[in-house]
Scaffold this active site. Structure first.
Site, PDB file in Angstrom:
ATOM      1  CG  ASP A 119     -10.704 -40.956   0.853  1.00  0.00           C
ATOM      2  OD1 ASP A 119      -9.641 -42.318   0.729  1.00  0.00           O
ATOM      3  OD2 ASP A 119     -10.806 -40.630   1.841  1.00  0.00           O
ATOM      4  CE1 TYR A 179     -12.186 -39.714   8.227  1.00  0.00           C
ATOM      5  CE2 TYR A 179     -12.959 -40.254   6.149  1.00  0.00           C
ATOM      6  CZ  TYR A 179     -12.028 -39.871   6.719  1.00  0.00           C
ATOM      7  OH  TYR A 179     -10.872 -39.265   6.284  1.00  0.00           O
TER       8      TYR A 179
END
Length: 328
Positions: free
Chosen positions: A51, A56
């Protein structure tokens, strides 16, 4: 490692996956060589669910995953990513077809694939769940072959319950751990009844449930456990699961005697989550091979005895519930 059905998608996935936020950003210094080794070690050990999200490390996490999968070749694991947090302000108006497609195209490029396994709306504002046209947009993107399935990542149980009213929402990602238990009250049962996959994030309460922290532990400037301690940057529930740090430390000491022989507090915390059959996969983070393998080893623990489950419930009710239960 045992596999579990991933909702009604027809896929099965290993019950412990790899949460890739920490290898992207916001958890202190990132060492790409070690991050890549952690991914390789997990995949070598049979992990098949990763995931990540487009924010990010501004795509860094996605690109690291693509690099590892290219190096390995062969069958790819199931890779879930997220979109929506690139908006400068979280408003429903920002979730346009053009924006959604732009975010998805960027993730397709980062992950070096032509179709996303799962695209999750990344904690959109609560009002978004009351706009059917947003979910219609997602249906069209599936029809066009940009993604195979879509789901949502939520902050609140109420958002999760509303999301699964839409028939094509395949999964819900939600915070659930020994310090955040409300999701199991109603949502888990409804998700299971409707065949919706449940992805559990923040399973270790941002590291509190590792048992490694103390009152004087210092976190780096770029670690959300320092800069988001009170919700300064995003929802405070994402940091230590919303539990005041000192309260969490005290509760951890009460949990230590419950750790099975030859196991760790981390493994107890992960095995506790897997005791609920509504959970499809839990996604602890890992920045080193040792962490990744220790996480996976939790799946080898036998079911926890009723005495342990009751003790965890008691600690939650007495020490944690007043701080978090009705907030999320």
């Amino acid at each position: 490692m045992q596999s579990r059905p991933f909702g009604r998608t027809g896929h099965t996935v290993g019950e412990i996956g790899f949460g890739a936020w920490a290898i992207g950003a916001a958890w202190g210094k990132v060492d790409d060589v070690t991050s890549l080794a952690a991914l390789h070690a997990a995949l070598d050990a049979g992990l098949d669910f990763i995931d990540t999200a487009d924010v990010y490390g501004d795509g860094h996490s996605e690109r690291l995953i693509a690099r590892v999968l290219k190096e390995r070749g062969g069958e790819r694991p199931f890779v879930a990513t997220k979109a929506g947090r690139r908006l400068p302000a979280q408003t429903v108006d920002g979730y346009t077809v053009a924006n959604l497609e732009g975010w998805i195209d960027r993730s397709l490029q980062n992950l070096q694939t032509d179709c996303l396994d799962l695209l999750q709306l990344h904690c959109p504002p609560t009002d978004a769940y009351y706009h059917p046209e947003l979910f219609d947009h997602m249906d069209r993107l599936v029809e066009r072959g940009k993604l195979r399935h879509y789901g949502v990542s939520v902050e609140r149980v109420e958002e999760a319950l509303k999301a699964i009213e839409y028939p094509n929402v395949a999964s819900v990602q939600i915070i659930y751990n020994m310090f955040r238990q409300r999701a199991a009250d109603l949502f888990f049962r409804e998700a299971k009844r409707r065949g919706v996959a449940v992805i559990v994030r923040v399973p270790l309460a941002s590291g509190l449930l590792t048992g490694k922290f103390r009152a004087d532990t210092r976190f780096e400037e770029d670690d959300h456990r320092r800069f988001n301690r009170h919700g300064e940057a995003f929802d405070v529930g994402e940091t230590f699961a919303g539990v005041p740090y000192e309260v969490g430390l005290a509760a951890v000491e009460k949990l230590r005697p419950l750790v099975p022989e030859a196991a760790t507090l981390v493994q107890l915390a992960l095995r506790w989550i897997l005791m609920d059959e509504a959970v499809s996969v839990v996604i602890p983070g890992a920045r080193t091979p040792a962490q990744a393998l220790a996480n996976l080893a939790a799946a080898e623990l036998p079911p926890l005895p009723e005495a342990t489950m009751s003790a965890v419930a008691r600690i939650y009710d007495e020490d944690i519930r007043p701080h978090v239960h009705q907030r999320w």
